[in-house]
Design an enzyme around this catalytic site. Sequence first.
Site, PDB file in Angstrom:
ATOM      1  N   HIS A 109      -4.508  76.749 -73.273  1.00  0.00           N
ATOM      2  CA  HIS A 109      -5.357  76.480 -72.404  1.00  0.00           C
ATOM      3  C   HIS A 109      -6.366  77.341 -72.032  1.00  0.00           C
ATOM      4  O   HIS A 109      -7.912  77.171 -72.598  1.00  0.00           O
ATOM      5  CB  HIS A 109      -4.743  75.819 -70.388  1.00  0.00           C
ATOM      6  N   GLU A 165       2.309  74.373 -60.782  1.00  0.00           N
ATOM      7  CA  GLU A 165       1.639  72.589 -61.175  1.00  0.00           C
ATOM      8  C   GLU A 165       2.218  72.253 -62.104  1.00  0.00           C
ATOM      9  O   GLU A 165       2.511  70.933 -61.845  1.00  0.00           O
ATOM     10  CB  GLU A 165       0.044  73.171 -61.669  1.00  0.00           C
ATOM     11  N   HIS A 166       3.166  72.489 -62.776  1.00  0.00           N
ATOM     12  CA  HIS A 166       4.226  71.162 -63.462  1.00  0.00           C
ATOM     13  C   HIS A 166       5.630  72.240 -63.652  1.00  0.00           C
ATOM     14  O   HIS A 166       5.449  73.228 -64.146  1.00  0.00           O
ATOM     15  CB  HIS A 166       2.883  71.615 -65.274  1.00  0.00           C
ATOM     16  N   HIS A 222     -13.175  59.316 -18.843  1.00  0.00           N
ATOM     17  CA  HIS A 222     -12.290  58.677 -19.595  1.00  0.00           C
ATOM     18  C   HIS A 222     -12.055  57.230 -18.685  1.00  0.00           C
ATOM     19  O   HIS A 222     -11.635  56.478 -19.225  1.00  0.00           O
ATOM     20  CB  HIS A 222     -11.220  59.364 -20.480  1.00  0.00           C
TER      21      HIS A 222
END
Length: 453
Positions: free
Chosen positions: A270, A336-337, A429
């Site tokens: 890659h 990642e993998h 409130h």
Amino acid sequence: MLNLIDLRGRTPSTSELRRALPRGGMDVASVVPTVTPIIQDVKNGGAAAALDYGEKFDSVRPESVRVPDEVIEQCVEELDADLRSALEEAIARIRAVHADQKPSEHTTELASGARVTEVFLPVERVGLYVPGGKAVYPSSVLMNAIPAQEAGAGALVVCSPPQAEHGGWPHPTILAACAMLGVDEVWAVGGAQAVALMAYGDDSGDAGELLEPVDMVTGPGNVFVAAAKRVVNGIVGIDAEAGPSEIAVLADDSADPTLVAVDLISQAEHDENAASVLITDSPELAEAVDKEIGTRAATTLNADRAATALGGQQSGIVLVDDLEAGIAVADAYAAEHLEIHTRNAADVARRITHAGAIFVGPFSPVPLGDYIAGSNHVLPTSGTARFTPGLSTHTFLRPVNIIEYDENALAEVGPHIITLATDEQLPAHGEAIKARTERADGAAAHEEIGEEN
């Protein structure tokens, strides 16, 4: 060929593992000062500024930012038949998985007249970045566009760099993939300037086009794209700052060294900064895998790129004492993998808590997930899988609570609200509650008097 990290004979802490394990990544912060002026120029100058930067960096200036419909249609008509068939199969599988990911509206009944409903609203306009540098990535179109479509996004914009060899338009395969998905708004802009243009749009008309800004930007890219996403985060939503691809393989002595080696090489091709890591308790397997890599990596098409990645500090072999230690290392690395090549691989996979995606057994390699498994390949990198999910249909959905209490239900919890508001020194409130409950009490008393009379 791979660096060796020997952790046998000791039980390192998580802190030690974070320091010892090979790790790549990008120094996004160092690039932010470079991309910030680009983003500011595009914010002020719109499409014209983006095209100026494209001409400077890519040496090409398309006739328009938006790719004409006829150009996109021509690309799908001229698409190779085998490639079209492969894309159609990938689209079908990815769509099936991501359609099933969409959650259903649900209501929680807390008491009579007290309910909270959670609905899931899609991001209305999504910008998808598709790189166009060292390779062509039609798979990135599929992995980003299909989840957005399944979430119900109203409009999609795909940005991809102009290519001089293709008439100044993005690569034809990218455009064909867009056409096959019904995405007809494609901008011929790349890099940081593309992220900026998606974030700010252009309604000046100077470039002859109306380019609506998006609400969210997703998609992979180089360090400049990642830095640009960081800068515009808050103006638009982003998915993540994706770093270089990484694979870890957890293996024992039952693993096939050839399969492990080719999978490590597959991710190394890659990018020079890609990370390939083997975690094993078998020195014999480690040696065999290293030998296979030495032989096979030299003959692949992207041999130089793969060799740089495999020999870098981000890649290596981690030797551990046993499978338990291997699982601990895999979780600390948070790949990642992550591939599991062990006995009882499915059981081991279920014990992993940190990974972008887990690939079980010898016939579920990472390239399957890259293209056609049906899962998404846009995944967290650099250890961020410990706290960040991959891209999915959920990415493009916004959970919104619808709160509906009637008068009696509010009266039931009103004193608790007033107590909490008083403790936090926020008396207004409490007054907002009293104004309702006292009115209800008064109305009830008035009704009782009327009945007595």
